[in-house]
Design an enzyme around this catalytic site. Structure first.
Site, PDB file in Angstrom:
ATOM      1  N   ARG A   1      59.879  27.029 -34.449  1.00 30.04           N
ATOM      2  CA  ARG A   1      60.250  26.470 -33.158  1.00 30.04           C
ATOM      3  C   ARG A   1      59.142  25.529 -32.716  1.00 30.04           C
ATOM      4  O   ARG A   1      57.961  25.781 -32.964  1.00 30.04           O
ATOM      5  CB  ARG A   1      60.455  27.570 -32.102  1.00 30.04           C
ATOM      6  CG  ARG A   1      61.722  28.396 -32.284  1.00 30.04           C
ATOM      7  CD  ARG A   1      62.976  27.562 -32.047  1.00 30.04           C
ATOM      8  NE  ARG A   1      64.202  28.355 -32.117  1.00 30.04           N
ATOM      9  CZ  ARG A   1      64.906  28.540 -33.221  1.00 30.04           C
ATOM     10  NH1 ARG A   1      64.491  28.003 -34.370  1.00 30.04           N
ATOM     11  NH2 ARG A   1      66.022  29.251 -33.199  1.00 30.04           N
TER      12      ARG A   1
ATOM     13  N   GLU B   1      63.195  19.718 -28.205  1.00 27.88           N
ATOM     14  CA  GLU B   1      63.967  19.759 -29.449  1.00 27.88           C
ATOM     15  C   GLU B   1      64.304  18.356 -29.936  1.00 27.88           C
ATOM     16  O   GLU B   1      64.247  18.081 -31.140  1.00 27.88           O
ATOM     17  CB  GLU B   1      65.250  20.569 -29.219  1.00 27.88           C
ATOM     18  CG  GLU B   1      66.204  20.609 -30.399  1.00 27.88           C
ATOM     19  CD  GLU B   1      65.806  21.633 -31.454  1.00 27.88           C
ATOM     20  OE1 GLU B   1      66.455  21.656 -32.509  1.00 27.88           O
ATOM     21  OE2 GLU B   1      64.860  22.395 -31.227  1.00 27.88           O
TER      22      GLU B   1
ATOM     23  N   HIS C   1      66.251  19.427 -37.153  1.00 29.45           N
ATOM     24  CA  HIS C   1      66.562  20.856 -37.130  1.00 29.45           C
ATOM     25  C   HIS C   1      67.693  21.188 -38.118  1.00 29.45           C
ATOM     26  O   HIS C   1      68.720  21.764 -37.749  1.00 29.45           O
ATOM     27  CB  HIS C   1      66.933  21.316 -35.712  1.00 29.45           C
ATOM     28  CG  HIS C   1      66.723  22.786 -35.491  1.00 29.45           C
ATOM     29  ND1 HIS C   1      66.657  23.355 -34.250  1.00 29.45           N
ATOM     30  CD2 HIS C   1      66.569  23.806 -36.376  1.00 29.45           C
ATOM     31  CE1 HIS C   1      66.481  24.663 -34.368  1.00 29.45           C
ATOM     32  NE2 HIS C   1      66.433  24.960 -35.644  1.00 29.45           N
TER      33      HIS C   1
END
Length: 342
Positions: A253, A281, A300
């Site tokens: 993360r 993100e 991701h």
């Protein structure tokens, strides 16, 4: 064909729009409908009673099959699901959907985190081996030169023979990465406060404090869970300890790395990075991460993607079959472990 007395438990799919179509093949749907009473075309993205069909299915459901985008199972939702006994999550962490109300009700929870860990570990293995070999830098140089060159001279310090790799976190993914690294001639260090000397020996790695691991490793790969204690665990001190030319890999993360401390190290060219996750993100459009030659930035995608979702579906259906037989889950989630897991 099932007889009038149908003892199969009732089930409901609960996940985000389009997820079920990517997760389940026709064969999966056939197997699912053989195990439980379910309408595979009814997929609930909302469990608050706005859809009468979903409300009726939830009232009867004994098991929920969930995946990415599933709604949170709050106390009001559970009151509308009086028969619910199990949640089978065809993805990794359940933190976004399972609440204290689920544990208080005694609902059994299963996760496909193990199945999702494998593609993340595979991505990480590729990143580690490419970093050691200097692949990205040599590819960029080759594209720029378009001519013969003394590659052995330029890459004299590259190679994966007895290179030291540091693994931060013996999570599911961290352990899979360690497992995948075993066939290679690499030294592997591990930092994880929950792993003792015997545990490290069983994994075939050497324990090291975090700063020492950063200082000794050519590649540092982050696999710790996102919990309050791990926020910015890779900060200015750890980054400064990393040797010139080392590579930082993050498939965990973005919050685990202090990006304000990392960016100067990347902009200067002193460190390299392979980042599948960032904080935020989605980096801002002007972020240097998009353009730096020493950074491989991916959106991701290390976790299950494309046909890898079918591995998670297989796992979930295996768990649902165990549920129908009255057997315990193979991969249960326990509330006590959530504070130190993803």
């Amino acid at each position: 064909m099932h007889h009038a007395t149908d003892n199969r438990p009732a089930a409901l799919l609960a996940m985000g729009p389009g997820t079920a179509d990517r997760l389940l093949t026709d064969a999966h749907r056939d197997r699912l409908t053989g195990l439980v009473r379910v309408d595979p075309g009814l997929v609930a993205g909302d469990l608050t009673g706005r859809d009468p069909a979903v409300e009726a299915a939830l009232a009867e459901a004994e098991v929920l099959l969930t995946c990415w985008g599933a709604p949170r199972l709050t106390a009001p939702v559970l009151r509308a699901a009086p028969r619910l006994r199990a949640v089978v999550h065809a993805a990794g962490t359940v933190k976004q959907i399972v609440t204290d109300a689920c544990w208080e009700r005694g609902i059994a929870v299963s996760s496909a985190a193990g199945a999702n860990a494998l593609p993340v570990a595979e991505y990480t293995l590729a990143a580690i081996l490419f970093a050691g070999k200097g692949v990205l830098a040599s590819a960029r140089r080759y594209r720029a030169l378009r001519a013969g060159h003394d590659w052995h001279g330029e890459l004299a310090d590259a190679g994966n023979y007895r290179r030291t790799v540091g693994i931060v976190g013996a999570s599911r993914v961290g352990r899979r990465v360690i497992e995948l690294l075993r066939p290679f001639d690499l030294r592997v260090l591990l930092y994880d406060p929950y792993v003792d000397a015997a545990g490290a020996a069983a994994l075939g790695v050497a324990r090291a404090p975090l700063d020492e691991l950063c200082a000794r490793s050519s590649v540092v790969s982050v696999h710790a869970p996102q919990v309050p204690a791990t926020r910015h665990m890779i900060g200015a001190a750890q980054l400064a300890a990393m040797r010139d030319g080392a590579t930082l890999v993050n498939t965990s993360r973005g919050s685990l790395i202090d990006e304000d401390a990392l960016l100067p190290e990347l902009v200067s060219g002193r460190l390299n990075a392979v980042l599948d996750v960032t904080e935020p993100e989605l980096p801002a459009p002007h972020s240097p991460l998009y353009d730096l030659d020493n950074v491989l930035l991916t959106p991701h995608v290390a976790g299950s993607l494309g046909n890898e979702l079918h591995r998670m579906a297989d796992h979930a259906l295996d768990e649902i079959e165990r549920f129908t037989k009255g057997e315990p889950f193979a991969e249960p989630v326990h509330p006590a472990s959530l504070h130190r897991s993803a």
